[in-house]
Design an enzyme around this catalytic site. Structure first.
Site, short mmCIF file in Angstrom:
data_model
loop_
_atom_site.label_atom_id
_atom_site.label_comp_id
_atom_site.label_asym_id
_atom_site.label_seq_id
_atom_site.Cartn_x
_atom_site.Cartn_y
_atom_site.Cartn_z
CG HIS A 182 -2.20 -0.71 0.94
ND1 HIS A 182 -2.69 -1.48 2.04
CD2 HIS A 182 -2.79 -1.07 -0.04
CE1 HIS A 182 -3.59 -2.06 1.78
NE2 HIS A 182 -3.74 -2.13 0.19
CB CYS A 488 -2.95 -4.11 -19.01
SG CYS A 488 -3.28 -5.77 -18.48
#
Length: 528
Positions: A182, A488
């Site tokens: 994170h 991607c």
């Protein structure tokens, strides 16, 4: 003057920082034990409440990914399953601080031992929760780093990152950490230089350091020559970044005038807030794992999330990937524990094995498709039967929605090319409406090297000839059969990899929002 110490790591957020080292692992304050077990229980309950209150206050100043992280931590603190072992230990005679630390260290032990990036990222979140409560128990706050400091330690908590003032520069250098954590995600979105995987570097360092988070390294007590060279590299990086900003509003075009589509990768609908759709060609990857947190999402929740992004994009395409759970993305109540989850029941395999969950997502996607230009792709396809089975389920659910009079639309159904069997034999998958190359997994499967393992990170390169040959084979087949091919993975936003990807035939890349300008600038420097 001490000798310079040079340590190699892995770049998690590109950039440069020069400043004093700040020890993240220093401890301040201690807990004063209580007289009875009831008092210890009350102290822990109070501390959990204080920590929850602090996180709630931080949410008021956060948005997007930061708010999601804080909401996750609050949900964990409110989960009895996390705290009950600590209260049990208190009844056995342990003081509140030791009981809480023991309970949460046990929770993180399995994650820390993993060589998979998601699990290490989850361990960092739980350690953050642990330390928030210990902080409240000892009634002390964090020692604030000086302006422009480089935060150095084993790992860094998301809340520590969010509480730090980065306006004067600074950076992060971690012995452990993860490019998928994170904090790494937050650092990239805010332009904070960060490296991870410094490994067996000294536990405590001090002095002035040079952080090169473009190439992945740190120099402690640098020489004058090293400082001068570093500042030159830093100036060059800043100039390239500033120049890239001029490309943001322009279409991506090579030196020879060849147009290249550049789309966005997003992990949460909130990421499109504040982005002008005119700066990109759509969304090349919308992950849906954010919906699958502590509970499985219902149809309405999913429908609203997909609709938001489709309406933002207007007539530009939005490619949504069906849930890619498993591997480095475990989901409670959905995934299963496996000895080697990267080679187990993950991606489309898991969705097909749990049709009652998959069909809810299918219905939400079919309903959302009427609100924009939706494309849907399936992750971790290895054999064509998986694609056909998933496509058949879409057809069945569309028929059922029509019978109930509910508006829906069948989107084009494509596949991720990330398992080598697909890249080697793309002709077996000619039924697919489009191919999207997932360079992260394709590279690690071809090279048998995890990108977050510093010991083998040098092998994990999309520019290796074996990986590029497979990418070129897929793009060539797609051109021959009129099947659109895009990429991607993280490589699409890496300026160093973009020339090789374009040489391999790709003309459609999808990148993180923070990489959009740099990717367009890199494309403009390529002659193909």
């Amino acid at each position: 003057m001490p000798e310079p110490l040079r340590i190699k790591g892995i770049s998690a957020s590109a950039g440069y920082a020069e400043g004093p080292l700040f020890d993240l692992d220093q401890t301040v304050g201690s807990y004063v034990g209580k007289e009875t077990a009831d008092d210890e229980k009350a102290a822990l309950e109070t501390a959990i409440g204080i920590a929850t209150g602090r996180l709630t206050a931080m949410i008021g100043m956060a948005e997007g990914d930061a708010a999601d992280i804080l909401e996750f931590q609050i949900a964990m603190l409110q989960d009895d399953a996390l705290s009950s072992p600590a209260f049990t230990a208190i009844r056995s005679g342990l003081p509140a601080d030791k009981a809480w630390r023991q309970a949460l260290d046990t929770e993180t032990a399995g994650y820390d031992a993993s060589d998979q990036d998601y699990f290490r990222a989850r361990a960092a979140d739980i350690r953050d929760i642990r330390d928030q409560v210990l902080r409240a128990l000892s009634e002390v706050g964090n020692v604030e780093p000086p302006a422009g400091a480089i935060l150095y330690g084993e790992d860094i908590a998301p809340t520590r990152f969010l509480e730090t003032d980065w306006s004067s520069g600074g950076g992060i250098a971690l012995r452990a950490g993860s490019t998928a954590s994170h904090v790494a995600m937050l650092a990239r979105s805010r332009g904070v230089p960060m490296i991870v995987g410094l490994g067996a570097s000294p536990a405590h360092l001090a002095g002035i350091a040079l952080l090169d988070a473009e190439h992945g390294g740190i120099v402690v007590s640098p020489s004058r020559t090293e400082i001068a060279a570093f500042r030159q590299s830093c100036a060059s990086f800043s100039a390239r970044r500033n120049r890239a900003g001029t490309f943001l509003a322009r279409p991506a075009v090579t030196k020879t005038g060849r147009a290249v589509r550049v789309q966005l990768n997003i992990a949460d609908p909130s990421e499109v807030d504040g982005i002008d759709i005119a700066t990109c060609d759509g969304v090349g990857l919308m992950r849906t794992e954010f919906l699958f947190g502590k509970t499985l999402p219902d149809e309405g929740t999913q429908y609203r999330a997909y609709r938001k992004v489709l309406e933002w994009a207007g007539d530009k395409p939005v490619t949504i990937r069906t849930v890619d759970a498993g591997g480095d993305k475990p989901v409670p109540g959905f995934t299963i524990e496996e000895s080697n989850p990267f080679l187990g029941l993950r991606g489309i395999r898991l969705s097909l094995a749990r049709p009652e969950v998959f069909r809810v997502q299918i219905r939400a996607l079919l309903r959302a498709a009427v609100h924009g230009n939706l494309k849907v792709m399936f992750p971790m396809i290895a054999i064509v039967e998986e694609y056909r089975q998933a496509a058949a389920m879409f057809a069945e659910e569309q028929t059922a929605l029509a019978a109930r009079g509910i508006a829906s639309k069948m989107p084009p159904l494509g596949i991720m090319v990330e398992v080598p069997s697909v890249a080697i034999l793309p002709e077996a998958f000619a039924d697919a409406a489009f191919f999207s190359i997932g360079s992260n997994d394709l590279t690690q499967y071809v090279m048998a090297a995890a990108r977050d393992n510093s010991a083998v990170a040098h092998l994990n390169s999309v520019r290796h000839p074996a990986v590029l040959r497979l990418i070129a084979a897929v793009t060539t087949f797609g051109e021959q059969e009129k099947i659109p091919v895009s990429l991607c993975g993280d490589a699409g936003g890496d300026p160093a990899s973009i020339p090789s990807l374009l040489e391999a035939g790709l003309r459609d890349l999808s990148v993180a929002p923070a990489q959009l300008a740099m990717a367009k600038a890199a494309i403009a420097d390529v002659s193909v």
